[in-house]
Design an enzyme around this catalytic site. Sequence first.
Site, mmCIF file in Angstrom:
data_model
loop_
_atom_site.group_PDB
_atom_site.id
_atom_site.type_symbol
_atom_site.label_atom_id
_atom_site.label_comp_id
_atom_site.label_asym_id
_atom_site.label_seq_id
_atom_site.Cartn_x
_atom_site.Cartn_y
_atom_site.Cartn_z
ATOM 1 N N CYS A 34 3.523 9.267 4.135
ATOM 2 C CA CYS A 34 4.171 7.973 3.878
ATOM 3 C C CYS A 34 3.186 7.012 3.214
ATOM 4 C CB CYS A 34 4.693 7.354 5.168
ATOM 5 S SG CYS A 34 6.119 8.213 5.835
ATOM 6 N N CYS A 41 -8.785 8.555 -6.092
ATOM 7 C CA CYS A 41 -7.393 8.391 -5.663
ATOM 8 C C CYS A 41 -7.393 7.330 -4.573
ATOM 9 C CB CYS A 41 -6.803 9.717 -5.177
ATOM 10 S SG CYS A 41 -7.657 10.429 -3.764
#
Lengths: 392, 64
Positions: free
Chosen positions: A197, A350
């Site tokens: 999530c 990232c």
Amino acid sequence: MALPPLVEPATELTVDEVRRYSRHLIIPDVAMDGQKRLKNARVLCVGAGGLGSPALMYLAAAGVGTLGIIDFDVVDESNLQRQIIHGQSDIGRPKAESAAASVREINPLVEVVIHNEVLTNDNVMDVFSGYDLIIDGTDNFATRYMVNDAAVLLGKPYVWGSIYRFDGQASVFWAEQGPCYRCLYPEPPPPGMVPSCAEGGVLGVLCASIGSIQVTEAIKLLTGTGEPLVGRLMVYDALEMSYRTVKVKKDPDCALCGENPTVTGLIDYDDFCGAVSEEASAAVQGSTITASELKEWLDAGKDIDLIDVREPAEYEIVRIPGSRLLPKGDIVSGAALSELPTDRQAVFYCKAGVRSAEALAAAKAAGLSNAVHVQGGVLAWINQVDPSLPTY
Amino acid sequence: MRVELNGVPTDVDTETVAGLVGGLTSAERGVAVAVNGEVVPRSQWHRALCTGDRVEVLTASQGG
Ligand SMILES: [Zn+2]
């Protein structure tokens, strides 16, 4: 197939309890007997996050006598979009404590047990053994398989749910009566294949859609009411607005609950779920820099190609100055290999360092031998270099 | 052969559940397949598909 109640009834309800639970007591299928069983019930919620929030709040309101809460995390501002058991003033507070305070406010008759600790192989059997039923509201595959295996080994039912963007799934796994999680999904997806999530996002209210199914199933199991979701998987699609169930049978070849089990105790779940792939862990050896080192490189004017391998929506939220976007999926699939630099050193980053490790492995395989990645990703950059940037 | 794949009529050039999954994704891990409303356990993926089967491919997600 109806199942007998999981819990014996308490001897009686007090006058206060009769008043509080009157809307349950006048439902013939719950009635005094069912409410007394709830009073005697001990339910553990693993994780006081997205699913744990509605689960704990409704279980508390319903009058479950003892509610255990296990969570080691603290409340972060980015949790509040969906984790409604916590509020603004709880930011920075341990989630287990914050959730316990909300439960007490909803229903002071509930006894709350706080487990402000990480659930590990060392404590999971001990913690679970004190409860009749487990609710799984965790946020990673490693813990999910650990919860499943411990529940199966202890013979306990657990109510499972998972959420992603607009999609949710729920089921009751109980090896004595039906399939377990491994019968449905024998192994987790390869690392990096399915975003969490935190990486992929989740519609906040989806937590309520799936959490409420989990509470409904918990109450049905505890009181022996209705048809439990044992042997069925509920699949919810919020965009289509459809709920449907598919049947799930016990897999005779299940490694855990099958006829010839190969898993007979707890295993190394981080290894089983592979935090990063073998290629990625090999690629990062000697090719990892810290966020502070990246800052030094940039300040020194080093000629590098700084590549953000996250998704466009993440890049819009926050990025390291001077970076360009090239999502990891396109690098790993090979689609974006021609966009990798040939003349300059590539530096990948990232959000937290897992996806960039995968991108690094693919880039090195494509011949970029001097490429590196940033340990801890943009979060480390914010932490070490520029705390004024937003985290997510 | 034509099956209904996640609600959409689709022509597939495979006879088995395993072949169908292999054509969709490189990873078998973390995937469940239901045929006509019932999940086919991983150990039965060699099972043959029939024309008109309703096939649903489900992906595990970790979020909670
Ligand atoms: Zn099983």
